[in-house]
Each structure stands twice: as C-alpha cells, then as structure tokens.
Scaffold this active site. Structure first.
Site, PDB file in Angstrom:
ATOM      1  N   ASP B  28       0.855  -1.184   0.000  1.00  0.00           N
ATOM      2  CA  ASP B  28       0.000   0.000   0.000  1.00  0.00           C
ATOM      3  C   ASP B  28       0.891   1.233   0.000  1.00  0.00           C
ATOM      4  OD1 ASP B  28      -3.081   0.653   1.706  1.00  0.00           O
ATOM      5  OD2 ASP B  28      -1.827   2.043   0.606  1.00  0.00           O
ATOM      6  N   GLU B 123      -3.050   0.193  -4.066  1.00  0.00           N
ATOM      7  CA  GLU B 123      -3.001  -1.060  -3.314  1.00  0.00           C
ATOM      8  C   GLU B 123      -2.758  -2.248  -4.214  1.00  0.00           C
ATOM      9  OE1 GLU B 123      -6.709  -0.369  -0.688  1.00  0.00           O
ATOM     10  OE2 GLU B 123      -5.788  -2.257  -0.044  1.00  0.00           O
TER      11      GLU B 123
END
Lengths: 372, 422
Positions: B28, B123
């Site tokens: 992330d 992500e």
C-alpha cells in the site's frame, strides 16, 4: 352414446391436434378434447381459444352426442395400447366415460361438450388452394426467423402475401429476415395476413400427408383444410413492417461459397466467440474468406481460412454467428451466394443451385458493428 | 469444538492438501496522493496537506500524517477539516497525475513478480507462493519495496503473511513507510490484541454494532462461537468471523473484468431544476454510451439514481436488449428518470449506471436503425477518440461540465476517491 374405434387410429389423430392444448389453461374445459359423434363420423377438436384444430375419423356407432374428455389422461392411456378396438360408452347424463379394451375397463370424468368454445365462423372469406408440400417448405424456411418480442407482436408471426403473380411468405425479428416466394402459385385476389407461430408449427408437422391445402381467410381469422383436418386460427392484428424497403438492392460484393464447408467452419469458429453475443468476423479479400472469433473474457480465439469465389472490394464484416448458422441450416443448396454492400448494411444469403422452378428464397442478416 | 473443526476445514493448508501454505504480500502506497504532490513540489514536505474538493460539498480525499495529527481523516467534509487544521495547504488534486504514478509502480511490480492484483490506485496484492525456497519471501518483498521507493520516490508499506486479510491488516500496522512479516501460525495471536475496526469489511456500522455487543478486540471475536456472529450479521458474520481467525482463502486475481460503468454527480447546491437534471442525465448517458462503444462493449441493464436533499436515495433500473446505441439508451434513461423523480424535492445527486456488460458490437436493427445513424455514431466516436470525450456532443449537454474523461476499460482500477472505495 357409444362408439367403437381402433386404438392406434384414434391415437394418431389425437396426437395431431394434441399439440394445441396448453399445460395451463384459463378455461378448465380447454384441458379436454371435444368429441362430436354423428353416427359413423367422429370429429375430435382441441382449442386454446386462439387456435382450434379438429380431425374427423370413422367409427362404428349408431348414436349421436357431444362430450368433452380429459386430454392428458386419454392420450397417456392410448399410448400404452397395441392395436385393438376400444369401446367408448358415455351415459346420457354425462357423468363419465367408460373405455373398454381387451384388458379391462377404465372410467374417467367428462364434461358437457356444449360448454366447449365454438368455432368462429369465417365470414366474407376468400380462399386459395396450395400444394401441401409447398406450404410445408414455406413454413419450414420462414418460421425460424420470426421474433419473440412481446412488444412487437406482428414480428412473432409469418407474413402471408398473396397476389395474382405469386405467393410470398416473410418472417423477420428485425435482425434477420427470410422471404420465400413461389412464382408458380397464384391467388385470384390480393391478400395479406399475419399467421401466428403456434398454428404454423402444428401445420408443418401434420400437413405433409396431404396433397392440397385449402386456405380461406378474412380480416381476423384463417382456416386451413386438408385431408381430415381443419385448423382454424385467429390472425395477428397489426401492420407488418415494410420489409421490401429494407432489402438492399445494390450489392456489388458477391461471395460464392460451398454451403456445407462454410457452415461447418462457422460452427467451429463460433465455439470460440463470446457466449452472449456469438460475434464472428468475416474478412473478405481476394479469393479467400477469413472467419474469426474471440472471447476476451476467457482468452478464446479461433481463426479459419476458406477458399471461395469473391468479387468485390476487400471488406470486414461482423455477424451474430447463430443467425448465419440457422440460415445456412435452412438452405438446401450445395453453394450459397452472399451479397454484401457495406459493413454496416444487410448481407443477403441466396441459394445458388438446387432451387425448384418457381421457388425464390432470400435470406437477409444484419451485421454487428465492428470497431476497427 | 466447532471452532477447531471449522478452522481445519477452512485452513489455507486445506487447498493444497496440507502440503504447502501460501505467501501473500499486501502493498500500500502511504498517503499516495500526498506523496505524489510532494514529489512535484518538495516544499510540501513536512507540512499538513489536505487533498480533495474545495467547494462546500467537498470531502477530504487524502491528507498527510501531519494533518492527521489534528484529527483530520479522509472522507471528512473539507470544511470541517479546514476548521480543525487551519494552516493546512489545500490542493484540489489531479487524478491523471495520480494514475500515471500508480502505473509506474504497477510496472515495477509486473516486472518482478509472478502474480499480482491491483485493487485500487495505491493497493496491490502479490502472490509469492512457492518462491520462498529460492528467494526468501521476506527478503524478496523487502527488496521489491526498496526498488519501488528508489525508482519512484514514493513511500510504500507492505505486510507479508499466508493470506490477503492478514497481510492487509499487517500493512495497516506497519504504516507509515515500513514492513511487517507475520510468520505462519502466528496469525491469530497477531490479530488478537487489535481493534475489530482493523478487520477489512468492518465499517462504521458493523463496528458500532460490535461495540454495542461489547466487542472491542479481535480476540473477543476469535473466542466467540460462529453461530453468534451469524445470528447478528447473517452471512457476513461468518466471513468476518473467519477473517478474525486469520482465515481467508480468496485467491489473488490478476485481472477482473469491469461489471458495470457508472457516473454520478453531486451538486454544489441542491437543485430542483428538472431541465438541468435531465440535461445532465443525457450528457452522462451519452458519454457512457461512447465509453461502451470505445471498449467494444454492450449493456443490458440501465440504472438511474436520484438522491434527494434529505439523503433518501432512490434507484430504478430496466433490462433492455444488448445495445450500445445512443438512440436506445438515452430515451430509456429519460423514461427511467421521469418515473423515478416523483417527489418534488430538492435533489442532491443524480447518476447513471450501465451493468450486465458483455464484449461485442452492436447488432444493427433492420427497421429501427438506418445507415445515417450508424455512420453518425462511428464518425462522432472517431472525433472523440482523436480530440477527446467532449469534442462533439448533444447540444443539451453543453452546459454540463466535468463528465467523462476516464476510459473505464483500460484494465486499471478507477482513480476513485478513497471514501467511495468501500
């Protein structure tokens, strides 16, 4: 009332008209066959209110009467008998039917036949006589192209167009169209009407045994009489679209190809096409046609090349393969001619040989847009 | 008893007959939008930054850690955020820029790993199953993270474990700008002391319900019987319960097909101007229909959505035959809107969605379509492809701004604001 009838003969006749009876009926009496006995002549009818069909057969009897007998149970029973005489006895109060076979007796309930919906009378009817085999072919060639859209009921039927020059049968669902013309048959008066799908299906199955069919019709109903069968149906009300205007007249690009090999190629390639759109792509160039399909979701892809006789500009056109397969299946010629004008205009499929005198078959299919 | 049996059945080992466990990384990008802005302008380093809509209705799409210290979080109304942190620098943001940097990161991951899934602009899930023997998964992941940071200049965090859920929670714990490895078998103790809010899927509502039940730590869910969770939350209860046990068998899927495309619009000021609403809907439908044709797709289901000023949201949908043609879609959308908009109340938001998408070209109709129409569409589409979405359009939609722009079928996840993602 009482009559004696051959079991197989009765079964054969009942199976012809049994197709009309729906599994769920609004009127309970429509689950029955109507038996109308007039001494040696028995007329059996079935109806779904839109279509009524009746058959006449000879029986041994000296009485008269009208009774409605449950169709399902009667058909199921008859199917199990080998050939033998059956005796039907119905008491005068219509409380039940008793059937006697070589094996035993069977009782079933019955209803008063006078409650059965009446045949509509054909008023101001005109009529035409058509050879039964021509009618069967006309139905077979057109029926598959009819539509299912409830919002456009006229397209769910086959358009009959009679004139002093020819008889024409047309079916379309707005994506494909079939025009079947008989120039060897004529009608005295000009007439047009739209026949619903269901009676045509029944006709196609039962008409083949006959020689000629007498078709009479007025604005609301049509009646087909052949051998011992009478089929009476309500017509589809409405105006049929002007199909003639959408058949392209100028088609400079002409492909001549073996029907069977084109059909098997398309069948194979379409396995690899998208399962919803069934889209295939035809690429025409030189003396070759390229057939390809792909399904991006599953990375399926197929590509075939076929030799052909092509005259015209190079072009690429997309079709729903199911339409083309149906059409090629319904043609019987060895070679077909595909006439095209542009990738966003209709393509025509015409049999190139093996056509009867006076027979004129034209099939049309709309392309799908390809983004190049 | 039930607990043990259930765990055994659902254990990640089960899939491979107990022979092998999986290794999944969740990566992330930290405060992705802020990091990109800082790359462009280094003066922003170390300062509180808010990114998002600047109008009254705007919300915070992203904020820097410095701003978070003031209590600001994403999805908060911009107005409130500015009150809490008056010295913050507010930036409108540029989604094209973010997409570009996101692609740079994707490119590196694509080069390095066998299987990855991009779930949003910032992500990624990566499946390293079976590579441990040869590379050492933790070492491999650390090197990948270093390479991304070195080559793109963007800070990124990761969590490594046996499945997606645990890895995602681990990333959350590792942040900011760090990494965390959860060894096989330690998933349950790792999750136990954390707040239930950390389980993906537990949003504000579920969290509230859980707190009302007196559940605060994941450990409490771990000790609860499965039946209790399903009786409160239904089917979802079982999924949450499994996640709390550290069990998640969902695979890493490289490419997921778009199932629908949609566009919606919140007004700066609620409106009751029906003509304006109608023209916006037409412009939206026209643009989406173009996106369909550009992606070589057809739709079979149209949905219109209206949210009134009191937040009552109504939708209405209709099934149609597969199509991508303006002259079928636009009248249908109008018809749906007329049926749907029956309260004479101010409208806050309207939107259009096309679903049941399938790949293919539009089947031309013999009677409804004509050559001019078909040629017009292809000509307009050509102009749009060359000069942009809004190069040519219906006059009624001319007054409508900021519709369209993105290609929904590029394979990239939409650059959505984080508050809409859930």
């Amino acid at each position: 009332m009482k009559f004696i009838v051959s079991s197989t003969r009765l079964l054969k006749e009942l199976q012809i008209i049994g197709g009309i009876i729906q599994t769920t009926n609004t009127l309970p009496i429509l689950d029955n066959f109507l038996f109308d006995l007039n001494e040696n002549e028995l007329t059996v009818s079935a109806s779904d209110l839109e279509t009524t069909m009746s058959v006449t057969l000879e029986v041994v009897s000296d009485s008269k009467g009208l009774v409605a007998i449950p169709a399902r149970i009667l058909l199921d029973t008859l199917k199990t008998f080998p050939e033998q005489p059956l005796t039907f006895v119905i008491d005068d109060k219509l409380t039940g039917v008793e059937v006697s076979s070589d094996y035993g007796k069977y009782a079933l309930a019955c209803l008063d036949g006078s409650e059965f919906p009446q045949f509509p009378e054909l008023k101001d009817a005109s009529s035409v006589t058509i050879p039964a085999d021509s009618l069967a072919v006309a139905i077979q060639k057109t029926l598959f192209a009819t539509g299912n859209d409830e919002l456009r009921p006229v397209m769910s039927g086959v358009f009959f167009q009679f004139s002093s020059e020819n008889l024409t049968f047309v079916a379309t669902d707005a994506h494909k169209l079939v025009r079947y013309k008989r120039t060897d048959l004529q009608s005295e008066n000009t007439a047009e009407f739209i026949m619903p799908k269901k009676p045509l299906n029944l006709l196609r199955q039962s008409v083949v045994v006959a020689d000629n069919v007498e078709v009479s019709f007025n604005n609301t109903n049509a009646c087909f009489v052949y051998e011992n069968v009478v089929l009476n149906c309500r017509l589809i009300d409405g105006r049929y679209p002007n199909y003639d205007a959408v058949i392209p007249k100028e088609n400079p690009n002409v492909l001549l190809i073996d029907r069977a090999s084109l059909l098997s190629s398309i069948k194979r390639v379409s396995i690899f096409s998208n399962k919803t759109t069934h889209q295939i792509r035809l690429k025409l160039a030189g003396k070759e046609v390229n057939i390809s399909a792909e399904d991006l979701d599953f990375s399926n892809k197929a590509h075939e090349r076929l030799a052909c006789d092509y005259e015209g500009e190079d072009m690429e056109i997309g079709f729903n393969s199911r339409f083309i397969i149906e059409m090629l299946n319904n043609l019987s010629s060895d070679n077909v001619r595909m006439e095209l004008s542009a990738p966003n205009k209709a393509g025509l499929l015409i049999p190139a040989d093996n056509v009867d005198d006076g027979e004129d078959v034209l099939m049309l299919v709309m392309p799908v847009m390809l983004n190049s | 008893m039930i607990l043990n049996k259930d765990l055994k059945r659902a254990s990640p080992l089960g899939r491979f007959g107990g022979a092998m466990s999986r290794s999944i990384i969740h990566m992330d990008l930290d405060t992705f939008f802020v990091s990109v802005e800082r790359l462009i302008d280094s003066r922003l380093n170390g300062k509180p930054i808010l990114i998002g809509g600047t109008s009254d209705r705007g919300v915070v799409a992203a904020c820097s850690y410095e701003a978070r210290a003031f209590g600001v979080h994403s999805a908060m109304p911009m107005r409130m955020a500015k009150e809490m942190c008056p010295e913050a620098i507010v930036i409108r943001g540029n989604s094209a820029n973010y997409s570009k940097h996101s692609q740079d990161v994707t490119e590196i991951i694509r080069e390095e790993v066998p299987l990855y899934e991009k779930t949003s602009v910032d992500e990624f899930y990566i499946d390293l199953t079976g590579m441990d023997k040869f590379f050492g998964n933790y070492k491999f992941a650390s090197e990948l993270r270093q390479r991304i940071m070195k080559e793109t200049g963007l800070p990124i965090s990761f969590g490594l474990s046996v499945n997606k859920t645990v890895s995602k929670v681990a990333t959350g714990e590792a942040k900011p700008n760090n990494q965390l490895n959860i060894d096989y078998g330690t998933e349950k103790p790792f999750l136990a002391p954390l707040s239930v809010r950390k389980i993906p899927m537990v949003g504000a509502k579920t969290y509230q319900t859980l707190r009302n039940l007196g559940v605060q730590k994941i450990q409490t869910i771990q000790e609860m019987p499965l039946e209790m969770m399903t009786s409160v939350f239904g089917k979802n209860g079982e999924v949450i319960w499994r996640k709390a046990q550290g069990v998640d068998n969902s695979p890493v899927v490289q490419y997921s097909e778009r199932k629908s495309i949609s566009t919606e619009r919140t007004f700066n000021k609620d409106t009751i101007d029906v003509e304006k609403l109608r023209s916006i809907l037409i412009a939206m439908a026209e643009n989406l229909a173009f996106q369909l044709r550009r992606g070589n797709k057809l739709t079979a289901c149209l949905t219109v959505k209206v949210r009134y000023s009191d937040f009552n949201t109504h939708t209405l949908q209709a099934r149609i035959p597969y199509t991508a043609a303006d002259h079928i879609i636009i009248p249908k959308v109008k018809e749906l809107f007329e049926k749907l908009y029956d309260r004479r109340v101010l409208v806050r938001l309207i939107g259009v969605r096309f679903s049941h998408l399938v790949g293919g070209g539009y089947q031309i109709n013999l009677f409804d379509d004509n050559e001019e129409m078909i040629n017009l569409y292809s000509a307009m589409d050509k102009i749009r492809q060359r000069f942009g979405d809004r190069a040519v359009q219906r006059a009624i939609g001319l007054g409508v701004k900021s519709i369209g722009g993105m290609n929904p079928f590029s394979g990239e996840p939409p650059a959505l604001l984080p508050n809409r993602r859930r």
